[in-house]
Design an enzyme around this catalytic site. Sequence first.
Site, mmCIF file in Angstrom:
data_model
loop_
_atom_site.group_PDB
_atom_site.id
_atom_site.type_symbol
_atom_site.label_atom_id
_atom_site.label_comp_id
_atom_site.label_asym_id
_atom_site.label_seq_id
_atom_site.Cartn_x
_atom_site.Cartn_y
_atom_site.Cartn_z
ATOM 1 C CB SER A 96 -0.981 -0.051 1.181
ATOM 2 O OG SER A 96 -1.988 0.930 1.029
ATOM 3 C CG ASP A 220 -7.064 -2.698 -3.411
ATOM 4 O OD1 ASP A 220 -7.643 -1.858 -2.685
ATOM 5 O OD2 ASP A 220 -5.847 -2.946 -3.318
ATOM 6 C CG HIS A 248 -5.824 -2.209 0.273
ATOM 7 N ND1 HIS A 248 -5.122 -1.870 -0.867
ATOM 8 C CD2 HIS A 248 -5.199 -1.579 1.312
ATOM 9 C CE1 HIS A 248 -4.115 -1.068 -0.527
ATOM 10 N NE2 HIS A 248 -4.139 -0.887 0.778
#
Length: 272
Positions: A96, A220, A248
């Site tokens: 991320s 996601d 995610h």
Amino acid sequence: MGHYIEVEPNVKVFVEDIGEGQPVVFIHGWPLNSKSFEMQANELALQGFRFIGIDLRGFGKSDKPWSGYDYDTQASDVKAVIDHLNLENFVLGGFSMGGPIAIRYITKYGQQGVDKLLLMAAAAPLFTQRDDFSINMKAEEVDDIIEQIKQDRPAFLAQFADMFFEQKKSDKFLHWFQMLGLEAGAHSTINAAIALRDEDLRGELAGITVPTAIFHGQKDQICAYELGEELEKQIPNSVLVPFKDSGHGINGDEPERFNTEMINFLKSSGVK
């Protein structure tokens, strides 16, 4: 074991250091910390690798100074850790927000010592839309998140946990995930969200030539799957590994497949 490493005068970051073998440096996502990789730490140690999990400044057990949440400073903190531990021939992994920080590390400091790059649900090359970039969140949506954090951070984190995973998780797991976010400083969480909103890495991808794996969930809701496709287009020696049942949090949604793909990539001689 854990180390506290001084990355600049009066700022120390916490580093989890588990196992022996080729080092795999993990940079976590917003607003979590290295504990979010506990299932990977265990697997890596079993498979003969050394897990190095950095709590970025402002998060987890690290110091929480007022400033330094831009990618340049975060990358410089990662460099300080790598230098302090004398790491060589290491794999750099970013999840991320950790994805763009890993990319910025390579942009700033080069690929010396980096064996491979692992980008997981990466918030790169951009997290927010621009006039010439239509993927992912609008800047105003991040502003709205910042407002929610200012008003009720625990409530926001509970809602964020629901968005994070595609597969059903136990209440206990979601509570644990929320607590990881609460370990961060409130100001750190906000300032890192500003970096996510404003930073742009589009000019930094073509120079990455180490073997790169891009793990991305096709469902996601935080970093759209199209970001992974964009990274594969722009990073020369890269392969996109889609996780069709993941949101995610790919390492939480498909943990066994995630670990299998991770170990396969680490043990491979390249990706193409």
